[in-house]
Design an enzyme around this catalytic site. Sequence first.
Site: not given
Ligand SMILES: [Mg+2]
Length: 429
Positions: A113-114, A18
């Site tokens: 973003d993961e 993350d």
């Molecule tokens: Mg994040």
Amino acid sequence: MNANRLRTHTEPTVLFVDMNSFFASCEQQDNHWLRGRPVAVCVYTGRQGCVIAPSIEAKGRGVKTGMRLDEAMQLCPDLVPVETHPSRYRDYHVKLINVLKRFADEVLPKSIDEAIVDLTRYQLAYPSMTDVARRIKQAIRTDVGDYLRCSIGIAPNAFLAKLASTLQKPDGLTIISPANIDDVLAKLTLTDLPGIAHGMSARLEAGGINTPLELRYASPDRLKLVCKSIVGWHWHLRLNFGGEVDMATQAYKQMQAIRSVSGAQRQSVETLHTILRTLCLTLERRMVRQQLFCQRLQGWVRYWNGKRYEDELTVSIPMQDGIDLYTTLCSRMDNYQQAHRCTPLLNADVRQIGVGVTDFMPADMVQYDLFEDNTRKDKFRQTLYAINDRFGPNTLVRATQIRPETPVKELIGFGSIKDLHDITDWEAV
Ligand SMILES: [Mg+2]
């Protein structure tokens, strides 16, 4: 990626990566002047603008996602507002995924973003999972951007790995394994678990299940009783290293909307497009109802001559918007036509059009601060359906749905039984 392991798997071999304060960090990566400063990424930087992504420094000063810019400036007068650059974030996302793919084939982007990196098949190649995680962090710094940080969670399944990634920020590295899971859960509340929102937590508490630890040790019968569905049992399985590795909701595996085309309809390309768009909006409505986003999209066309056009794609950014589904399918049809120099795929020989969505992800796991103003768009969709729920279907329709000259009726899905159930629910309102 093996989405459904049948047996319980207790080795912590699934990594959840993350990125920390991703949008703001990308801005700081590209602009040295922003580094070390509290930065607020906003869709619009007027006084009433909304902070969609504060930097690590801004978070430290109390600035939160969703704050109005003037509120945030009061709290943190040296805050630097920056407008969003979606293509910049997309570029960093692609670089990130490419770096992760150097470590394993099984990389599944979960949002911009993961990503999940499943190293289960690589246990001999990587004797220490924490070492791999450190190497990934280093590779991100050297090959994606030196200002980018991430939190990595390691666990036997993706759900627990995601949970582990939330426990330490920024730059975290946390393992959840059979040895420490009870200690980890003892410090958390039910809503700390990814995917458990207030409604679910209230239901569990009403049934006497007040903590994640109690959820882990509750019996299946009790959970079914408390949740009045299998859902509670799924949470229990995730906390006991069982169930799915992937976090996609298993309740809905697939939704489909299919329509046979009449003789009159197939004469007009525009009507065929209206049908395709209506199918996409039908799926949108069901996904909004079920609070799901999809990560896989299918479209197909059947012709009277027995031939078939089929398309299927995985999207790295989960989708719910019907018009987005429609434009995606159309642009791929255009590409196909150009690449193969064939006649338009939507033509007078069409017999049936179908659209399917799958690989679902719960809406509350989809990062709302994705692109541009998705928060507003998602909220708009929810509001639209809420109003139609109260005042009857089609009280509000989008401009794109208004085509009085070519009425296209609502459609019945031919997917799973759950799909039909969903339609019945809808007709009952
Ligand atoms: Mg994040």
